[in-house]
Design a protein around this motif. Structure first.
Motif, short mmCIF file in Angstrom:
data_model
loop_
_atom_site.label_atom_id
_atom_site.label_comp_id
_atom_site.label_asym_id
_atom_site.label_seq_id
_atom_site.Cartn_x
_atom_site.Cartn_y
_atom_site.Cartn_z
N LEU A 1 0.82 -1.11 -0.03
CA LEU A 1 0.16 -0.09 0.17
C LEU A 1 1.01 1.18 -0.35
O LEU A 1 0.68 2.04 -1.15
N GLN B 1 2.33 1.56 -3.28
CA GLN B 1 2.09 2.49 -4.17
C GLN B 1 1.22 3.36 -3.50
O GLN B 1 0.82 5.24 -4.76
N LEU B 2 1.09 4.18 -2.90
CA LEU B 2 0.89 5.63 -2.38
C LEU B 2 1.89 7.11 -3.03
O LEU B 2 2.04 7.30 -3.34
N ALA C 1 2.29 7.30 -5.95
CA ALA C 1 0.82 8.12 -7.15
C ALA C 1 1.45 9.67 -6.42
O ALA C 1 1.17 10.86 -7.32
N ASP D 1 4.51 17.95 3.10
CA ASP D 1 3.65 16.78 3.75
C ASP D 1 2.62 16.40 3.44
O ASP D 1 2.31 15.49 4.37
N VAL D 2 2.77 16.45 1.89
CA VAL D 2 1.26 15.29 1.35
C VAL D 2 2.08 14.36 1.17
O VAL D 2 1.00 13.33 2.09
N LEU E 1 0.78 11.60 3.86
CA LEU E 1 -0.17 9.50 3.37
C LEU E 1 0.24 8.45 3.95
O LEU E 1 0.13 7.88 3.96
N LEU F 1 -4.02 11.51 6.96
CA LEU F 1 -4.90 11.07 5.66
C LEU F 1 -5.19 9.23 5.28
O LEU F 1 -6.05 8.68 4.97
N ARG G 1 -6.33 6.69 6.50
CA ARG G 1 -7.00 6.04 7.29
C ARG G 1 -6.96 4.46 6.73
O ARG G 1 -7.94 3.83 7.89
N ALA G 2 -7.53 4.44 6.22
CA ALA G 2 -7.26 3.08 4.84
C ALA G 2 -6.38 1.99 5.72
O ALA G 2 -5.46 1.34 4.83
N GLY G 3 -6.11 1.95 6.39
CA GLY G 3 -5.00 0.89 7.18
C GLY G 3 -5.62 -0.08 7.51
O GLY G 3 -6.60 -0.55 6.61
N PHE H 1 -2.39 12.15 -9.36
CA PHE H 1 -3.20 11.33 -8.42
C PHE H 1 -3.46 10.18 -8.18
O PHE H 1 -2.73 9.48 -7.89
N ASP I 1 -3.36 7.75 -10.89
CA ASP I 1 -1.98 6.49 -10.81
C ASP I 1 -2.52 5.97 -9.45
O ASP I 1 -1.49 4.65 -10.56
N GLN J 1 -2.63 1.81 -10.56
CA GLN J 1 -2.16 0.83 -9.99
C GLN J 1 -3.08 -0.22 -8.75
O GLN J 1 -2.91 -1.20 -9.03
N THR K 1 -4.50 -3.30 -3.13
CA THR K 1 -4.12 -2.90 -1.50
C THR K 1 -5.53 -2.35 -0.23
O THR K 1 -5.10 -2.74 0.55
N GLU L 1 -12.49 1.79 0.76
CA GLU L 1 -11.10 2.79 1.39
C GLU L 1 -10.48 3.10 1.01
O GLU L 1 -10.15 4.58 0.38
N LEU M 1 -3.58 20.36 4.32
CA LEU M 1 -2.03 20.17 4.09
C LEU M 1 -1.50 21.82 3.31
O LEU M 1 -1.09 22.11 3.41
#
Lengths: 204, 204
Positions: free
Chosen positions: A151, A154-155, A158, A187-188, A192, A199, A201-203, B162, B165, B169, B175, B180, B199
């Motif tokens: 994950l 991917q982040l 992106a 910061d972004v 992420l 951001l 939250r989708a752990g 973002f 992309d 993926q 993922t 989510e 941000l």
DNA sequence: CCGGCTTGCTGAGCAACGCTCAACAAGCTA
DNA sequence: TAGCTTGTTGAGCGTTGCTCAGCAAGCCGG
């Protein structure tokens, strides 16, 4: 006809390595003005002062040539971004970001042309830059001292797309100061994938 | 020779509009398998059952043809994403996001091929999709009930990069769950340009 | 000095492709 | 029947990617 049988430009003989390097170099110089895939063998050969045939002696076909050019461009960027060994982790990412923006500022059209060529069209070319990006992700995650699960990878990838796009726009129309831009991007990224993600939250 | 002078496939005569639409349609069908710019006139004409010459009657040159194909693809996406009139603002963005992910899930390679073609290489083609993106930014900012100053526009455009992309993926390697993913994308957008930006410290 | 080897290099030429042009032909109107 | 419009084609040209047979420059062993 009237003169000797020797050509006006006496044939310049080079070692294989030199010639290859020269041809790739010419490709790099043409990049800003011409989309990679539209480079013509004729033009490149003419600039090198050689025959078309010789280019095919070094590169099996046109695609192999311009992927080589793309790889050369990607390598230049890669070497410019890599943190010097011994840099403390917390400075590595900010340093890379700073150098990236500097790179785009310096080369502008040239770099944008490279990104365009790398993003679009030919899968073989895309793969070259995709590879560089993947390596950059590893470096970034290591510098942030974060695990590189699927994950997060991917982040960060992106986020690269985000960064490329934003910096590309920014150099043409600077809507913030340079330090503000750098802070925003950092910061972004932290938001992420950081260890207390604002951001993410989708752990899982 | 032995038979009549008429061709085996009797010449099919169509109205100008029909023929143009057919040719563009064929281009759309070839998009997933071939980078736009590598479409050959020969192949398209063959599939349409017409001569190469006729294609040049409808499109001044090859580029004009494949930009038309690209524009058609972009329009399909645009029409699919636009919120139905009367949708309450707060639902518009989530709806567009949901439909975008659905679009990518449905067309996968086809859409990725489109994005690649639009992102890379030919500036004329890039401009087509850039135009669509700009219109999408207007819609998004209006839906979020935010002013569209230069900075915010840039941020939303970069957020598109973002999103494209990440979703690209994600469809290949999911993922997270779909909801989510949608939450994440929405949160990132809100965090970037919302009225109390988490941000966007770099206000002007 | 000579024959032979390696290797950088070229020119002629082919096939594919983008593109042009003069002209045909299908349908309509008068 | 004549004439106009317009969808359509075939022949052909220039460029470009690519092949191939062979030249030529340097180096070696004799």
């Amino acid at each position: 006809m009237t003169a000797s049988s020797r050509p006006a430009h006496p044939r310049e003989r080079r070692t294989a390595g030199d010639r290859r390097a020269q041809l790739v170099q010419i490709g790099l110089e043409l990049l800003p003005t011409t989309p990679v895939q539209e480079l013509t063998i004729d033009e490149v050969a003419r600039r090198a002062g050689i025959s078309r045939s010789l280019l095919f002696h070094y590169f099996a076909n046109k695609r192999e040539y311009y992927t080589a050019v793309t790889r050369a461009a990607a390598d230049l960027l890669w070497e410019h971004l890599l943190p010097a060994p011994g840099t403390p982790p917390e400075e590595q990412v900010t340093g890379m970001l700073d150098r990236y923006v500097g790179w785009v500022e310096t080369f502008r059209e040239s770099h944008l042309a490279f990104v365009r060529g790398a993003a679009g069209g030919d899968p073989w070319v895309s793969e070259v830059y995709a590879d560089t990006r993947r390596r950059l992700v590893e470096v970034a995650l290591a510098a942030l001292e974060l695990p590189d699960d699927a994950l997060r990878r991917q982040l960060v990838l992106a986020w690269f797309a985000f960064t490329e796009d934003l910096v590309g726009q920014w150099v043409h129309e600077p809507t913030t100061t340079r330090p503000e831009l750098l802070d925003l991007l950092r910061d972004v990224l932290r938001g992420l994938v950081g260890d207390r993600p604002a951001l993410l939250r989708a752990g899982r």
